[in-house]
Enzyme design. Sequence first.
Site, PDB file in Angstrom:
ATOM      1  N   ASP A 125      67.819  53.847  50.342  1.00  0.00           N
ATOM      2  CA  ASP A 125      66.706  52.932  50.172  1.00  0.00           C
ATOM      3  C   ASP A 125      66.968  51.625  50.909  1.00  0.00           C
ATOM      4  O   ASP A 125      67.915  50.896  50.603  1.00  0.00           O
ATOM      5  CB  ASP A 125      66.493  52.662  48.685  1.00  0.00           C
ATOM      6  N   ASP A 156      53.730  55.638  54.044  1.00  0.00           N
ATOM      7  CA  ASP A 156      54.294  56.513  53.028  1.00  0.00           C
ATOM      8  C   ASP A 156      55.100  55.696  52.014  1.00  0.00           C
ATOM      9  O   ASP A 156      55.821  54.767  52.389  1.00  0.00           O
ATOM     10  CB  ASP A 156      55.190  57.554  53.708  1.00  0.00           C
ATOM     11  N   LYS A 159      54.584  52.200  47.434  1.00  0.00           N
ATOM     12  CA  LYS A 159      54.952  51.795  46.077  1.00  0.00           C
ATOM     13  C   LYS A 159      56.415  51.397  45.988  1.00  0.00           C
ATOM     14  O   LYS A 159      56.790  50.551  45.154  1.00  0.00           O
ATOM     15  CB  LYS A 159      54.664  52.960  45.129  1.00  0.00           C
ATOM     16  N   GLU A 180      50.349  54.272  50.546  1.00  0.00           N
ATOM     17  CA  GLU A 180      50.438  55.207  49.421  1.00  0.00           C
ATOM     18  C   GLU A 180      51.108  54.577  48.201  1.00  0.00           C
ATOM     19  O   GLU A 180      52.282  54.227  48.236  1.00  0.00           O
ATOM     20  CB  GLU A 180      51.216  56.458  49.833  1.00  0.00           C
TER      21      GLU A 180
END
Length: 487
Positions: A125, A156, A159, A180
């Site tokens: 991440d 993509d 969130k 998204e």
Amino acid sequence: MGFDAVMISPIVKNLEGRVPYGEAYHGYWVQDMYSLNSHFGTKQDLLDLSKALHDRGMYLMMDTVINNMAYIIEDGDSMADIDYSRLHPFNDAKYFHPYCKITDYDDYPLAQKCWTGDQTVPLPDLKTEDKHVQAMLQEWIKETISNYSIDGLRLDAAKHVTPDFLPAFQEEADTFITGEVFDKSVQNICGYQDKLTSLPNYPIYFSLLDAFTLGNTSSLPNQVEVMKNNCPDVTAMASFSENHDIARFASLKDDMTLAKNLLTFTLLFDGIPIIYQGQEQHFSGSHDPQNREALWLSGYDTQAPLYKAISTLNRLRKHASLVDPEYLNTQTYPIYKGLSEMGFRKGREGRQVVMVLSTQGSQSGAYTVRMMNGYQPSYVVIDVFTCKTYTINDMGELRLDMDKGEPRVLYPTNLMYGSGLCGYESANVSYRDFEKKKPNASASASASYLSSSGLTSGSGISVVLDSRQFVSWVWVSLFVYLVLFVA
């Protein structure tokens, strides 16, 4: 089918290799952001695709991953053994959050700092809150858009990205972005519109499932009203009913007329309709990878019922936006709810589209729906699917024939000139052509129109692909979406 844009999978180089549940082929397991996925084609192939679309007055959109990179854990290795030097340009652990598992996806701060993926293919991440990481991502997207003449993006896993970075990323990209946020909560989705103008409309998607898999005729009309009252701009969102992350509708309910009702709402509701490749062929994959079936296996059947229905709906949608310049900016509202029917209207008075949807399915019989609030007395309207006309009576009541669970889509006959539907010719028209026409007058000819203006969040897209047009350019990304933008 009348779409204005094609959206392809992420174009960047993926991991190479096979794991127990599949192969890294799809574009979302990013290894090198500055190289192309050679399985999709070459740089020249992509440039050729971009040019071919633009020569047709169409747009090229691209799915994009900026939240994470990807790595395959080999036998005997662990998260601690990830070799970040194999990733580009984020080739050091300092660019990433330390590993932690997302235990609650509704906990947004947790979902934004912990890792997606799994123990086999973890997705390290990125620290999207870090200014250096942000600058690198902004430089990359600006260069990529410029190199390949990209007109719009799907972002993509938005969130999972640091929220404050999203508007900065959109500003640098300087193009339309729909981000998204996988959440059925209206409050959460609408709350993101101060970060990104557009988001895929997941609350409406889940209400569509309630309607056409469970027969619930209250959920969808109620959700339409809730969104109107809570979202800054529903018309900027992307409407959809299938994508590569969810089950195909036909795997949940294998009924062609229910699928046609579902598509009717998807294409005529507020916002930017996006259709996933294979939806027009009634593909029925239930989960990854079955819901990612190759489109060429269908034979590109242009006579398929849903293919033809989509063509009709796109043609009407574009025509309605020419007849009424404010059509795409007006919001849909419910006008009828029965035990198995839902009625909605969109557009200004006298130029509105009315759709009546059925949850009964193809085994139902014939009956009549009596409804008010669609049109004023004496209006003559036509169902663009059956081409049957109806006259609104003196009480303002429409008596509408229903049969076999088919949807009905109504439009004033005096505005059909130029639509190319139901025997009316195609011709170039504008709203000025209809300024003096009477409500119940009939008309005859018109033409299809394709917006030549730039791609913006308020333009009203619909996206899809007839792959026969593009396979000769080699670049065929795994997932293709069709979008309809009308200025």
